[in-house]
Scaffold this active site. Structure first.
Site, PDB file in Angstrom:
ATOM      1  N   LYS A  29       0.818  -1.217   0.000  1.00  0.00           N
ATOM      2  CA  LYS A  29       0.000   0.000   0.000  1.00  0.00           C
ATOM      3  C   LYS A  29       0.854   1.270   0.000  1.00  0.00           C
ATOM      4  O   LYS A  29       0.347   2.375   0.115  1.00  0.00           O
ATOM      5  CB  LYS A  29      -0.946   0.000   1.196  1.00  0.00           C
ATOM      6  CG  LYS A  29      -1.818  -1.245   1.257  1.00  0.00           C
ATOM      7  CD  LYS A  29      -3.225  -0.951   1.643  1.00  0.00           C
ATOM      8  CE  LYS A  29      -4.095  -2.175   1.711  1.00  0.00           C
ATOM      9  NZ  LYS A  29      -4.265  -2.902   0.488  1.00  0.00           N
ATOM     10  N   CYS A  30       2.137   1.128  -0.162  1.00  0.00           N
ATOM     11  CA  CYS A  30       3.076   2.253  -0.174  1.00  0.00           C
ATOM     12  C   CYS A  30       3.008   2.988  -1.513  1.00  0.00           C
ATOM     13  O   CYS A  30       2.748   2.384  -2.558  1.00  0.00           O
ATOM     14  CB  CYS A  30       4.488   1.715   0.051  1.00  0.00           C
ATOM     15  SG  CYS A  30       5.785   2.962   0.014  1.00  0.00           S
ATOM     16  N   GLY A  31       3.264   4.272  -1.483  1.00  0.00           N
ATOM     17  CA  GLY A  31       3.326   5.068  -2.707  1.00  0.00           C
ATOM     18  C   GLY A  31       4.413   4.605  -3.661  1.00  0.00           C
ATOM     19  O   GLY A  31       4.375   4.903  -4.851  1.00  0.00           O
TER      20      GLY A  31
ATOM     21  N   LYS B 276       4.955   1.448  -4.302  1.00  0.00           N
ATOM     22  CA  LYS B 276       4.619   0.056  -4.619  1.00  0.00           C
ATOM     23  C   LYS B 276       4.850  -0.324  -6.081  1.00  0.00           C
ATOM     24  O   LYS B 276       5.038  -1.498  -6.395  1.00  0.00           O
ATOM     25  CB  LYS B 276       3.191  -0.265  -4.211  1.00  0.00           C
ATOM     26  CG  LYS B 276       2.132   0.452  -5.022  1.00  0.00           C
ATOM     27  CD  LYS B 276       0.740   0.116  -4.521  1.00  0.00           C
ATOM     28  CE  LYS B 276      -0.310   0.878  -5.278  1.00  0.00           C
ATOM     29  NZ  LYS B 276      -0.682   2.121  -4.636  1.00  0.00           N
TER      30      LYS B 276
END
Length: 157
Positions: free
Chosen positions: A34-36, A38
């Site tokens: 869910k990281c930017g 990703k």
């Protein structure tokens, strides 16, 4: 010491001795779906596809220590990585990469390759390039794109 002295649990629950990767070049990455950042999964998979036959193995270590960006369980993480990013490189069970409960592998990595701002992992997608003997060659910032590591990887293969 080398990374080959450690073991970790794969996302399927099997314990994997990193000594099994002796003779391979490793790229160890703490991940979060869910990281930017990703979309780096795509680049990491491309590196794996391009160089696995020459001896590169990408090892993904999901962690939820940065703004709850990996909230799922191991099965959910595995499915997300496969379905959304086509990941088929080894994914390990979710771990802590910082603090007193950090996985021993990450305690070693952060001590031996402390990075610009000190030892702790600052964010998802911090990468460590490991040579065939298990020694740390380089630490990369989270924002370093996988394609920016190609020449360093080629030099070790």
């Amino acid at each position: 010491m080398s990374v080959h002295q450690f073991s970790a649990k794969l996302s399927n629950g099997q314990v994997k001795d990193l000594s099994d990767y002796h003779g391979k070049v490793l790229l160890i990455v703490n991940t979060a779906t869910k990281c930017g950042l990703k979309n780096q999964f795509n680049g990491l998979q491309q590196l794996y596809d391009d160089f696995k036959d020459q001896g590169l193995i990408v090892l993904g270590f999901p962690s939820n220590q940065f703004l709850n960006q990996e909230p799922g369980d191991d099965d959910q993480i595995q499915q997300t990585c496969q379905l959304n990013f086509g990941v088929d490189f080894p994914l390990f069970s979710k771990i802590k990469v910082n603090g007193k409960d950090a996985h021993p592998l990450y305690q070693y990595l952060t001590k031996e390759a402390s990075g610009i701002l000190g030892g702790a992992i600052k964010w998802n997608f911090t990468k460590f390039l490991i040579d065939r003997k298990g020694e740390i060659i380089k630490r990369y910032a989270p924002t370093t794109e996988p394609e920016e590591m190609v020449e360093d990887i080629k030099a070790l293969l």
